[in-house]
Design a protein around this motif. Structure first.
Motif, PDB file in Angstrom:
ATOM      1  N   SER A  24      -8.497  10.911  27.394  1.00  0.00           N
ATOM      2  CA  SER A  24      -7.881   9.633  25.874  1.00  0.00           C
ATOM      3  C   SER A  24      -7.085  10.483  24.180  1.00  0.00           C
ATOM      4  O   SER A  24      -7.784  11.013  24.034  1.00  0.00           O
ATOM      5  CB  SER A  24      -8.494   8.727  25.279  1.00  0.00           C
ATOM      6  N   GLN A  25      -5.854   9.864  24.069  1.00  0.00           N
ATOM      7  CA  GLN A  25      -5.245  10.426  22.589  1.00  0.00           C
ATOM      8  C   GLN A  25      -5.677   9.508  21.782  1.00  0.00           C
ATOM      9  O   GLN A  25      -5.710   8.233  21.504  1.00  0.00           O
ATOM     10  CB  GLN A  25      -4.071  10.640  22.984  1.00  0.00           C
ATOM     11  N   GLN A  26      -6.269  10.049  20.669  1.00  0.00           N
ATOM     12  CA  GLN A  26      -6.718   8.779  19.199  1.00  0.00           C
ATOM     13  C   GLN A  26      -5.146   8.444  19.340  1.00  0.00           C
ATOM     14  O   GLN A  26      -4.347   8.884  18.293  1.00  0.00           O
ATOM     15  CB  GLN A  26      -7.717   9.257  18.574  1.00  0.00           C
ATOM     16  N   SER A  27      -5.327   6.686  18.543  1.00  0.00           N
ATOM     17  CA  SER A  27      -3.818   6.804  18.425  1.00  0.00           C
ATOM     18  C   SER A  27      -3.780   6.379  16.664  1.00  0.00           C
ATOM     19  O   SER A  27      -5.105   6.121  15.856  1.00  0.00           O
ATOM     20  CB  SER A  27      -3.874   4.854  18.094  1.00  0.00           C
ATOM     21  N   THR A  28      -2.801   7.425  16.058  1.00  0.00           N
ATOM     22  CA  THR A  28      -2.902   6.942  14.575  1.00  0.00           C
ATOM     23  C   THR A  28      -1.982   5.775  14.227  1.00  0.00           C
ATOM     24  O   THR A  28      -1.024   5.486  14.679  1.00  0.00           O
ATOM     25  CB  THR A  28      -2.548   8.062  13.689  1.00  0.00           C
ATOM     26  N   LEU A  29      -2.421   5.071  13.230  1.00  0.00           N
ATOM     27  CA  LEU A  29      -1.887   3.342  11.942  1.00  0.00           C
ATOM     28  C   LEU A  29      -0.714   4.710  11.393  1.00  0.00           C
ATOM     29  O   LEU A  29      -1.646   5.533  10.540  1.00  0.00           O
ATOM     30  CB  LEU A  29      -2.760   2.932  11.429  1.00  0.00           C
ATOM     31  N   ASP A  30      -0.008   4.183  11.219  1.00  0.00           N
ATOM     32  CA  ASP A  30       1.666   3.962  10.739  1.00  0.00           C
ATOM     33  C   ASP A  30       1.392   3.093   9.395  1.00  0.00           C
ATOM     34  O   ASP A  30       1.445   2.330   9.000  1.00  0.00           O
ATOM     35  CB  ASP A  30       2.881   4.428  11.070  1.00  0.00           C
ATOM     36  N   VAL A  31       0.414   3.702   8.282  1.00  0.00           N
ATOM     37  CA  VAL A  31       0.923   2.995   7.180  1.00  0.00           C
ATOM     38  C   VAL A  31       0.922   3.870   5.852  1.00  0.00           C
ATOM     39  O   VAL A  31       0.921   5.293   5.914  1.00  0.00           O
ATOM     40  CB  VAL A  31      -1.148   3.474   6.372  1.00  0.00           C
ATOM     41  N   SER A  32       2.480   2.923   5.255  1.00  0.00           N
ATOM     42  CA  SER A  32       3.001   3.276   4.540  1.00  0.00           C
ATOM     43  C   SER A  32       2.071   3.822   2.682  1.00  0.00           C
ATOM     44  O   SER A  32       1.066   3.504   2.775  1.00  0.00           O
ATOM     45  CB  SER A  32       3.818   2.347   4.485  1.00  0.00           C
ATOM     46  N   SER A  33       2.579   4.719   2.175  1.00  0.00           N
ATOM     47  CA  SER A  33       2.585   4.707   0.841  1.00  0.00           C
ATOM     48  C   SER A  33       2.112   3.371  -0.199  1.00  0.00           C
ATOM     49  O   SER A  33       0.822   3.143  -0.983  1.00  0.00           O
ATOM     50  CB  SER A  33       2.920   5.963   0.128  1.00  0.00           C
ATOM     51  N   GLU A  34       2.955   2.527   0.383  1.00  0.00           N
ATOM     52  CA  GLU A  34       3.327   1.001  -0.380  1.00  0.00           C
ATOM     53  C   GLU A  34       1.167   0.043  -0.112  1.00  0.00           C
ATOM     54  O   GLU A  34       0.587   0.451  -0.827  1.00  0.00           O
ATOM     55  CB  GLU A  34       4.220   0.353  -0.578  1.00  0.00           C
ATOM     56  N   GLU A  35       1.423   0.584   0.997  1.00  0.00           N
ATOM     57  CA  GLU A  35      -0.303  -0.259   1.518  1.00  0.00           C
ATOM     58  C   GLU A  35      -1.210   0.557   1.296  1.00  0.00           C
ATOM     59  O   GLU A  35      -1.877   0.110   1.357  1.00  0.00           O
ATOM     60  CB  GLU A  35       0.080   0.054   3.293  1.00  0.00           C
ATOM     61  N   LYS A  36      -1.654   2.186   1.053  1.00  0.00           N
ATOM     62  CA  LYS A  36      -1.920   2.828   1.303  1.00  0.00           C
ATOM     63  C   LYS A  36      -2.593   2.772  -0.199  1.00  0.00           C
ATOM     64  O   LYS A  36      -4.055   2.170  -0.904  1.00  0.00           O
ATOM     65  CB  LYS A  36      -2.214   4.308   1.318  1.00  0.00           C
ATOM     66  N   ALA A  37      -1.854   2.381  -1.256  1.00  0.00           N
ATOM     67  CA  ALA A  37      -2.476   2.032  -2.695  1.00  0.00           C
ATOM     68  C   ALA A  37      -2.458   0.914  -2.432  1.00  0.00           C
ATOM     69  O   ALA A  37      -3.374   0.177  -3.426  1.00  0.00           O
ATOM     70  CB  ALA A  37      -0.308   2.122  -3.180  1.00  0.00           C
ATOM     71  N   LEU A  38      -2.142   0.190  -2.225  1.00  0.00           N
ATOM     72  CA  LEU A  38      -3.080  -1.528  -2.179  1.00  0.00           C
ATOM     73  C   LEU A  38      -4.675  -0.945  -1.757  1.00  0.00           C
ATOM     74  O   LEU A  38      -5.581  -1.759  -2.262  1.00  0.00           O
ATOM     75  CB  LEU A  38      -1.972  -2.239  -0.848  1.00  0.00           C
ATOM     76  N   PHE A  39      -4.165  -0.307  -0.862  1.00  0.00           N
ATOM     77  CA  PHE A  39      -5.842  -0.329  -0.302  1.00  0.00           C
ATOM     78  C   PHE A  39      -7.020   0.165  -0.812  1.00  0.00           C
ATOM     79  O   PHE A  39      -7.773   0.018  -1.294  1.00  0.00           O
ATOM     80  CB  PHE A  39      -6.139   0.976   1.473  1.00  0.00           C
ATOM     81  N   ASP A  40      -6.375   1.175  -1.914  1.00  0.00           N
ATOM     82  CA  ASP A  40      -6.864   2.151  -2.949  1.00  0.00           C
ATOM     83  C   ASP A  40      -6.841   0.687  -4.565  1.00  0.00           C
ATOM     84  O   ASP A  40      -7.883   1.606  -5.016  1.00  0.00           O
ATOM     85  CB  ASP A  40      -6.496   3.153  -3.421  1.00  0.00           C
ATOM     86  N   SER A  41      -6.708  -0.130  -4.944  1.00  0.00           N
ATOM     87  CA  SER A  41      -6.450  -0.601  -5.544  1.00  0.00           C
ATOM     88  C   SER A  41      -7.501  -1.087  -5.630  1.00  0.00           C
ATOM     89  O   SER A  41      -8.292  -1.698  -4.972  1.00  0.00           O
ATOM     90  CB  SER A  41      -4.896  -2.014  -5.049  1.00  0.00           C
ATOM     91  N   ASN A  42      -7.766  -2.242  -7.183  1.00  0.00           N
ATOM     92  CA  ASN A  42      -9.026  -2.582  -7.880  1.00  0.00           C
ATOM     93  C   ASN A  42      -9.118  -3.939  -7.845  1.00  0.00           C
ATOM     94  O   ASN A  42      -9.690  -4.610  -8.658  1.00  0.00           O
ATOM     95  CB  ASN A  42      -9.897  -1.933  -8.686  1.00  0.00           C
ATOM     96  N   ASP A  43      -7.509  -4.558  -7.710  1.00  0.00           N
ATOM     97  CA  ASP A  43      -7.877  -6.481  -7.675  1.00  0.00           C
ATOM     98  C   ASP A  43      -8.930  -6.409  -6.824  1.00  0.00           C
ATOM     99  O   ASP A  43      -8.009  -6.557  -5.470  1.00  0.00           O
ATOM    100  CB  ASP A  43      -6.160  -6.587  -6.626  1.00  0.00           C
ATOM    101  N   GLU A  44      -9.494  -7.757  -6.857  1.00  0.00           N
ATOM    102  CA  GLU A  44     -10.368  -8.105  -7.062  1.00  0.00           C
ATOM    103  C   GLU A  44      -9.826  -9.868  -6.496  1.00  0.00           C
ATOM    104  O   GLU A  44     -11.338 -10.604  -6.640  1.00  0.00           O
ATOM    105  CB  GLU A  44     -11.896  -7.987  -6.950  1.00  0.00           C
ATOM    106  N   ALA A  45      -9.212 -10.316  -7.158  1.00  0.00           N
ATOM    107  CA  ALA A  45      -8.719 -11.752  -6.801  1.00  0.00           C
ATOM    108  C   ALA A  45      -9.533 -11.952  -5.437  1.00  0.00           C
ATOM    109  O   ALA A  45      -9.027 -11.331  -4.415  1.00  0.00           O
ATOM    110  CB  ALA A  45      -7.366 -11.920  -7.447  1.00  0.00           C
ATOM    111  N   PRO A  46     -10.430 -13.264  -5.413  1.00  0.00           N
ATOM    112  CA  PRO A  46     -10.457 -13.817  -3.940  1.00  0.00           C
ATOM    113  C   PRO A  46      -9.586 -13.872  -2.977  1.00  0.00           C
ATOM    114  O   PRO A  46      -9.350 -15.170  -4.142  1.00  0.00           O
ATOM    115  CB  PRO A  46     -11.806 -14.142  -4.361  1.00  0.00           C
ATOM    116  N   VAL A  47      -9.523 -14.212  -2.128  1.00  0.00           N
ATOM    117  CA  VAL A  47      -9.099 -15.023  -0.981  1.00  0.00           C
ATOM    118  C   VAL A  47      -9.224 -16.622  -0.736  1.00  0.00           C
ATOM    119  O   VAL A  47     -10.458 -15.956   0.498  1.00  0.00           O
ATOM    120  CB  VAL A  47      -8.054 -14.057  -0.198  1.00  0.00           C
TER     121      VAL A  47
END
Length: 152
Positions: free
Chosen positions: A24-47
């Motif tokens: 099996s080939q492992q699928s890689t997700l196409d995560v944009s740089s904008e999305e990566k920046a949001l993953f790394d942000s410290n914005d902790e506003a609860p949803v």
């Protein structure tokens, strides 16, 4: 006689190459740089996921999720409620199984079980935000909570 001895060897080589090509080939997700920046942000506003009519509520405190939900996720109304309910049922089941296996799955990722009953109508908003949290979680932590690739 030499031809007969080569056949099992040739068969073994073909079988080996066939098995190696079937891995099996492992699928890689196409995560944009904008999305990566949001993953790394410290914005902790609860949803807060709530439906006033049904009185069900979930609060998600995950850095970057609120911004991701408002900027990257598909808008409300994009998915039908039945689609969201079906996907949530699958992902909640996987999530809860992983919570119960802390020796196998990271207990820092899978901390608490989610009490989600597919026979209850939680309303569109609860299902929409829960589904999008699962997509966010899978993309951020490179996890799979079902047979589907987490796309936006």
């Amino acid at each position: 006689m030499k031809k007969k001895k080569l056949r099992p060897l040739l068969f073994g080589l073909i079988l080996s190459f066939s098995l190696l090509s079937c891995t099996s080939q492992q699928s890689t997700l196409d995560v944009s740089s904008e999305e990566k920046a949001l993953f790394d942000s410290n914005d902790e506003a609860p949803v807060e996921i709530a439906d006033d009519e049904t009185e069900y509520e979930i609060i998600i405190i995950e850095p970057g999720f609120n911004t991701w939900l408002n900027s990257i996720a598909r808008p409300e109304g994009y998915y039908s409620q039945s689609f969201l309910e079906n996907r949530n049922a699958i992902m909640v089941t996987t999530w809860n199984q992983r919570v119960l296996q802390p020796q196998r799955f990271n207990p820092n990722l899978y901390e608490m079980q989610i009490n989600y009953d597919p026979s209850i109508d939680y309303g569109y908003e609860v299902n929409y935000k829960l589904y999008n949290y699962f997509i966010y979680f899978q993309r951020k932590y490179n996890q799979r909570l079902g047979p589907f690739i987490p796309r936006i």
